[in-house]
Write an enzyme that holds these catalytic residues in place. Structure first.
Site, PDB file in Angstrom:
ATOM      1  N   GLY A  57       0.761  -1.229   0.000  1.00 46.79           N
ATOM      2  CA  GLY A  57       0.000   0.000   0.000  1.00 46.79           C
ATOM      3  C   GLY A  57       0.796   1.287   0.000  1.00 46.79           C
ATOM      4  CE1 TYR A 189       4.501  -6.063 -12.386  1.00 41.98           C
ATOM      5  CE2 TYR A 189       4.679  -5.028 -14.535  1.00 41.98           C
ATOM      6  CZ  TYR A 189       4.083  -5.113 -13.303  1.00 41.98           C
ATOM      7  OH  TYR A 189       3.054  -4.268 -12.969  1.00 41.98           O
ATOM      8  CE  LYS A 193       1.073  -7.310 -11.826  1.00 42.18           C
ATOM      9  NZ  LYS A 193       0.220  -7.265 -10.616  1.00 42.18           N
TER      10      LYS A 193
END
Length: 367
Positions: A57, A189, A193
């Site tokens: 976050g 990456y 995904k």
């Protein structure tokens, strides 16, 4: 390499500990999930507001989304989490909790103790760091995701996991790139995904998990410094234009990529999370706002700052990545299914960025 990855992690908002990667193997059974085939997330008819946990976050998206959700659902209903110490203004803005996505037990306790109903999973190692340490990226982006999926399915959460233009590869159609097509990315990456998209959709069909995913284009924000990514030239130009009046672009002037201002990105995330389940014809959507080339961005900036000097020094690594990515996203399904509509086109983007960065520069000079 590990130290470099650790340093980069500390700036990514990623929910993992680089030096203590503990992998827990979870035996997940469909018996842990209710047999009801309908969506398991708590609806607004059952509670006043969702109770939201955001992993990873402390990145720009996590902090920005927390601010947006807190305005809508109340401060105490949105919990930011990360493994890093939050800056004071973030810590005092609302609930913050330590959470390592590779620690299954800790993550499960947070969900249970705080009665979480929505989970927004931003923890990830991005492309450059991931290529420097593939095994770490695999742990965070794949093992961490598996923990998130199992906990979300077990506890009936509505789960959001972002995807990226990096989920496509050189064999994908590029202009435009549809929601469904060949995806063969060449970075860990991007591969992770695609894995997240497919696993989320599998859990939706197999266990009824209310999984929702958006493929983000390049995100432009005045609140963050460019970090050397492929699309970061579109942030760097504004800082350089205001501070020095000179800009050196590391992509070719005619390199077209899809882009979006951060406010549109955060609003799209909220809107897809609030969309009625029956309106979603798929679980992973492209979203887009604008698509431009460096020379088009330069021309728009020079309308405001005509004396800005621009040169091009192509970084061949970044150029190769950009040449394998979509030039334009087809987001017609998002617009049709849940009413997605962007607010910022290129002129509005340029004016907004110059206003923000110019204002910050004037304040800094005054001090």
């Amino acid at each position: 390499v590990l130290n470099a990855a650790k340093q980069a992690l500390q700036g990514s908002g990623c929910g993992c500990q680089p030096l203590t990667v503990a992998v827990r193997h979870i035996s997940f059974s469909p018996r842990q999930v209710t047999s009801d085939a309908s969506f398991h997330s708590v609806s607004f008819s059952e509670t006043d507001h969702p109770k939201v946990l955001i992993t990873g976050g402390l990145g720009q998206l996590g902090v920005g989304l927390a601010n947006l959700l807190r305005k809508r659902f109340g401060n105490n209903n949105v919990i930011l989490s990360d493994i890093r110490k939050p800056p004071s203004h973030v810590f005092h803005s609302g609930p913050f909790i330590y959470s390592d996505i590779l620690d299954y037990k800790n993550l499960r306790e947070i969900v249970v103790n705080n009665r979480i109903t929505w989970l927004v999973h931003y923890s990830a190692l991005l492309s450059a760091v991931g290529e420097a340490n593939v095994s770490l990226a695999r742990s965070v982006n794949i093992t961490g995701l598996h923990n998130i999926l199992d906990i979300a399915a077990e506890h009936g959460l509505r789960l959001f996991v972002p995807s990226t233009i990096g989920a496509f590869g050189p064999s994908s159609p590029r202009n435009p790139t549809p929601d469904l097509c060949v995806q063969r990315p060449r970075t860990i990456y991007g591969v992770s995904k695609v894995h997240a998209e497919l696993m989320g959709e599998y859990y939706h069909h197999r266990y009824g998990l209310d999984f929702r995913c958006l493929r983000y284009p390049g995100i432009i924000s005045a609140d963050s410094q460019p970090g050397g990514g492929t699309t970061d030239y579109a942030v760097q130009i504004f800082h350089d234009a205001v501070k020095t009046g000179k800009f050196e672009c590391n992509l070719k002037p005619d390199t077209r990529l899809p882009m979006m201002y951060i406010d549109d990105c955060l609003r799209a995330t909220l809107e897809v999370m609030e969309a009625p389940a029956e309106s979603l014809s798929m679980r992973t959507y492209n979203i887009n706002a604008m698509s431009f080339m460096p020379e088009e961005l330069v021309a728009e900036v020079q309308k405001q700052l005509p004396d800005m000097q621009v040169t091009y020094k192509v970084d061949h690594v970044r150029q190769a990545i950009a040449d394998s990515w979509p030039m334009n996203f087809d987001d017609s399904n998002a617009r049709k299914d849940w009413g997605w509509k962007h607010d910022y086109d290129l002129p509005e983007l340029v004016q907004t960025m110059l206003n923000f960065i110019g204002s910050d520069s004037r304040i800094a000079r005054a001090n």
